[in-house]
Design a protein around this motif. Structure first.
Motif, mmCIF file in Angstrom:
data_model
loop_
_atom_site.group_PDB
_atom_site.id
_atom_site.type_symbol
_atom_site.label_atom_id
_atom_site.label_comp_id
_atom_site.label_asym_id
_atom_site.label_seq_id
_atom_site.Cartn_x
_atom_site.Cartn_y
_atom_site.Cartn_z
ATOM 1 N N MET A 222 -1.829 -5.140 -9.593
ATOM 2 C CA MET A 222 -2.696 -5.696 -8.339
ATOM 3 C C MET A 222 -1.665 -6.022 -7.318
ATOM 4 O O MET A 222 -2.093 -5.763 -6.044
ATOM 5 N N ILE A 223 -0.317 -6.290 -7.552
ATOM 6 C CA ILE A 223 0.657 -6.233 -6.486
ATOM 7 C C ILE A 223 0.772 -4.850 -5.833
ATOM 8 O O ILE A 223 0.815 -4.626 -4.536
ATOM 9 N N LEU A 224 0.597 -3.780 -6.568
ATOM 10 C CA LEU A 224 0.785 -2.450 -6.128
ATOM 11 C C LEU A 224 -0.363 -2.101 -5.258
ATOM 12 O O LEU A 224 -0.091 -1.345 -4.345
ATOM 13 N N MET A 225 -1.252 -2.661 -5.560
ATOM 14 C CA MET A 225 -2.583 -2.313 -4.474
ATOM 15 C C MET A 225 -2.436 -2.721 -3.442
ATOM 16 O O MET A 225 -2.718 -2.239 -2.269
ATOM 17 N N VAL A 226 -1.721 -3.780 -3.139
ATOM 18 C CA VAL A 226 -1.256 -4.323 -1.636
ATOM 19 C C VAL A 226 -0.143 -3.852 -0.885
ATOM 20 O O VAL A 226 -0.518 -3.448 0.096
ATOM 21 N N ILE A 227 1.173 -3.555 -1.833
ATOM 22 C CA ILE A 227 2.242 -2.953 -1.088
ATOM 23 C C ILE A 227 2.047 -1.452 -1.034
ATOM 24 O O ILE A 227 3.161 -1.067 -0.457
ATOM 25 N N ILE A 228 1.353 -0.892 -1.820
ATOM 26 C CA ILE A 228 1.238 0.774 -1.749
ATOM 27 C C ILE A 228 1.194 1.285 -0.209
ATOM 28 O O ILE A 228 1.495 2.210 0.111
ATOM 29 N N ARG A 229 0.585 0.463 0.548
ATOM 30 C CA ARG A 229 0.489 0.892 2.031
ATOM 31 C C ARG A 229 1.722 0.688 2.662
ATOM 32 O O ARG A 229 2.003 1.603 3.873
ATOM 33 N N TYR A 230 3.036 0.129 2.253
ATOM 34 C CA TYR A 230 3.959 0.187 2.937
ATOM 35 C C TYR A 230 4.958 1.182 2.418
ATOM 36 O O TYR A 230 5.702 1.605 3.067
ATOM 37 N N PRO A 336 -10.101 -9.452 -1.072
ATOM 38 C CA PRO A 336 -9.157 -9.386 -2.346
ATOM 39 C C PRO A 336 -10.129 -9.382 -3.522
ATOM 40 O O PRO A 336 -9.595 -9.089 -4.585
ATOM 41 N N LEU A 337 -11.232 -9.728 -3.557
ATOM 42 C CA LEU A 337 -12.259 -9.779 -4.664
ATOM 43 C C LEU A 337 -12.536 -8.377 -5.166
ATOM 44 O O LEU A 337 -13.066 -7.922 -6.412
ATOM 45 N N LEU A 338 -12.053 -7.378 -4.273
ATOM 46 C CA LEU A 338 -12.221 -5.790 -4.711
ATOM 47 C C LEU A 338 -11.457 -5.601 -6.008
ATOM 48 O O LEU A 338 -11.657 -4.683 -6.858
ATOM 49 N N ALA A 339 -10.409 -6.353 -6.007
ATOM 50 C CA ALA A 339 -9.386 -6.114 -7.259
ATOM 51 C C ALA A 339 -10.005 -6.563 -8.358
ATOM 52 O O ALA A 339 -9.312 -6.051 -9.439
ATOM 53 N N LEU A 340 -10.877 -7.408 -8.347
ATOM 54 C CA LEU A 340 -11.332 -7.747 -9.515
ATOM 55 C C LEU A 340 -12.702 -6.898 -10.150
ATOM 56 O O LEU A 340 -13.547 -7.130 -11.235
ATOM 57 N N GLN A 341 -12.909 -5.905 -9.423
ATOM 58 C CA GLN A 341 -13.967 -4.947 -9.955
ATOM 59 C C GLN A 341 -13.897 -4.313 -11.430
ATOM 60 O O GLN A 341 -14.631 -4.081 -12.059
#
Length: 632
Positions: A222-230, A336-341
């Motif tokens: 879940m963290i990687l999905m947010v920071i991968i853009r950086y 953020p709820l996309l991560a729960l799909q």
């Protein structure tokens, strides 16, 4: 004919407007198919298959725990077993490993043996005290020790202590050592029982650590999905640099080998000419080697030149991939709820698979009673047209599973489309994902049903060919094996291509509310017009996501090694680490697959945006600033 001559009007993309139902006939067809699936379940329940599975039945076709109707031609059928609620096997350790079932005669008894019974006198005493007769029904309990039939119609001695399975009411030996042969056949990779025991003990001792590491993999994903853009830009340019340097280095090494070989060859030839008068064969062989090295070096040079030109011309497309990753990260911040799909999809698939397996087991005990001539036992089998219910049920497994996965893709596509085509992100719907689900249920279930059916049509032949290939392993000739593998590979490639096209068709439907075929055609035309961009995004993007999966698995495995360090016996690490790494890869794949869907939908929206808008008044771009920079 006049209508055929009229040119089809150009598609006007109107995101989030003119919403209407799509592929309604396919929705009705899918609904009828679901009714058929439910009908199979109802049939198994009405005909007693479900009751026979849950309550069990004896070798004469009687269901335990109820009054039974007689079966024509089968003696001892039609008995009243109201008080006999448990299934008891005369020889519970007689297991058919191939068919994975117990070959022993089964009886309905009122109580499982609560202690080991070593003699026929013990059987008699158990029957007299507890009223539970463990021999065939026609044998009176008080005469067990004297009856000559006791060797065939009474349980094999000693009778082990047993307990009834919860829900399924089967008497199962407390000591499962007699199943060692069966377990050994299932776990074929273990040749030493002590090794298996140590591995299982390692898992049991580390269960809290395994759960903790699985949660760690979940959090890291879940963290990687947010920071991968950086970090995507760094990863992409590092990958580009490695490819270029590797090509240049490989080409340089080949030229160096060729020149060094030439120098050595010239010196050797000069020396040989002085010593012998007929060096022709040796010279020819040496020349062939040099010629081969020259061809390799030239080929590598041409490849490197083409690669450098591609890198030069595609640098903007690589920048577009980085920008898409950056915007995808923003999508997960706003939604953020996309991560729960993956959780919802996994839950839906799990519930369906449990239901499917349950009905399959029901089907295994449904049908007409038939007496097995070899064993003399009664078995229930589907005959005639009823046997096709199993095939119908198997098709349902594939179609409905693909339907659930397609619903996930459509839901994600709808939410991303809403995000992209909303200029002011502060005015996004409160629950864009829920809005996407509601649009899917209200308008587009038929489109999802049609797309998933197309995948099913390709998957079924591939699975059939794989089954044939496994059945014929070691029997077919090399040509047949090669043809089978080729067909399987081609169908697999076709399935992957259709999956990608379907995903973009769902996005087009989410944008323009068109039916599946129209959406697939429009999406295909957009992708063809941007073929180089698509190739770059799929190549570079997939590699970056693969590195992300490896990163999560590596971090989880490293944490696992540190957590398991207190166990000095390294063999006890193996199974816990394998379980954790497999779970970490599965979780990373599920989450990053959602990320990949978001990137693909963003690209389709971007391609449509750049095609129909130019940034002028009245035709302003919808795209994010990061995408606008890469577009210039």
């Amino acid at each position: 004919m006049g209508n055929c001559l009229i040119a089809r009007p150009k598609r006007e993309w109107k995101p989030l407007e003119d919403r209407s139902c799509t592929d309604l006939p396919w929705f009705l067809l899918f609904t009828l198919f679901l009714v058929g699936m439910c009908g199979i379940c109802g049939f198994t329940i009405m005909t007693g298959g479900a009751a026979r599975l849950v309550f069990g039945y004896d070798s004469y076709g009687n269901t335990c725990g109820q009054r039974n109707e007689p079966i024509e031609g089968v003696r001892l059928s039609g008995l009243d077993h109201t008080d006999r609620k448990f299934v008891f096997f005369l020889d519970p350790c007689n297991i058919d490993i191939i068919q994975r079932k117990i070959k022993s005669m089964a009886l309905c008894v009122s109580q499982c043996p609560t202690e080991e019974l070593a003699t026929y006198h013990d059987l008699k005493r158990f029957a007299m005290i507890n009223g539970s007769e463990l021999c065939s029904y026609e044998l009176p309990g008080h005469k067990y020790p004297q009856l000559p039939e006791r060797f065939e119609k009474c349980p094999k001695l000693p009778v082990p202590e047993s307990k009834a399975l919860p829900v399924f009411n089967r008497c199962t030996p407390v000591d499962i050592s007699c199943y060692a042969k069966f377990a050994e056949a299932v776990v074929t990779f273990v040749s030493d029982n002590s090794m298996l025991n140590r591995l299982i003990a390692g898992v049991a001792a580390s269960k809290e650590i395994i759960v903790g590491l699985c949660l760690l993999a979940l959090v890291l994903s879940m963290i990687l999905m947010v920071i991968i853009r950086y970090i995507s830009a760094v990863l992409v340019w590092i990958l580009t640099a490695l490819v270029v340097l590797g090509s240049l280095g490989g080409t340089s090494v080949l030229w160096w080998l060729y020149i060094d070989y030439r120098i050595t060859m010239n010196e050797t030839m000069t020396k040989d000419l002085r010593e012998t008068e007929e060096p022709i064969d040796g010279i020819k062989t040496t020349e062939d080697h040099a010629q081969g090295l020259l061809i390799y070096a030239v080929s590598a040079t041409v490849f490197t030149g083409i690669l450098l030109l591609l890198m030069l011309f595609m640098r903007k497309r690589v920048a577009l991939t980085i920008a898409l990753f950056h915007v995808a990260g923003k999508v997960f911040i706003h939604l953020p709820l996309l991560a729960l799909q993956p959780f919802y999809t996994f839950l839906a698939l799990s519930l369906f698979w449990v239901y499917w397996i349950m009905v399959l087991l029901f089907l295994g005990t449904t049908g007409n009673p038939e007496k097995n001539e070899d064993t003399g036992l009664v078995e229930f089998r589907l005959t005639g047209a009823l046997q096709y219910m199993t095939w119908y049920h198997a098709v349902g497994l594939i179609w409905i599973s693909e339907f659930i996965l397609a619903c996930q893709q459509m839901t994600v596509a709808g939410a991303v489309v809403t995000y992209y085509f909303t200029r002011d992100k502060t005015k996004l719907p409160v629950t864009p994902i829920l809005s996407s689900v509601l649009r899917l249920v209200r308008y587009h279930l038929g489109t999802v049903a049609k797309g998933s059916f197309i995948i099913t049509l390709v998957k079924i032949p591939r699975l059939i060919l794989m089954y044939i290939h496994n059945q014929l392993k070691g029997k077919e000739n090399a040509c047949a094996r090669c043809m089978l593998k080729t067909c399987i590979c081609c169908l697999w490639c076709l399935e992957k291509c259709l999956n990608y096209l379907n995903q973009n068709a769902y996005a087009a439907t989410a944008i323009n509310s068109t039916n599946f075929c129209t959406s697939a055609r429009d999406a295909f035309m957009i992708l063809v017009e941007n073929a180089l961009r698509v190739a770059t995004i799929n190549t570079v993007g997939d590699f970056v996501l693969f590195l992300g999966k490896i990163l999560i698995v590596t971090c989880t495995a490293f944490a696992g090694v540190l957590a398991l360090n207190y166990q000095r016996d390294y063999t006890e690490w193996v199974l816990p680490l394998i379980i954790v790494c497999l779970f970490a890869f599965l979780v990373a794949h599920c989450f990053l697959s959602i990320f990949e869907i978001v990137v693909d939908v963003l690209f389709l929206c971007f391609a449509i945006d750049t095609k129909y808008n130019n940034g002028t008044h009245g035709r302003e771009f919808y795209m994010d600033k990061a995408l606008m920079v890469s577009h210039r």
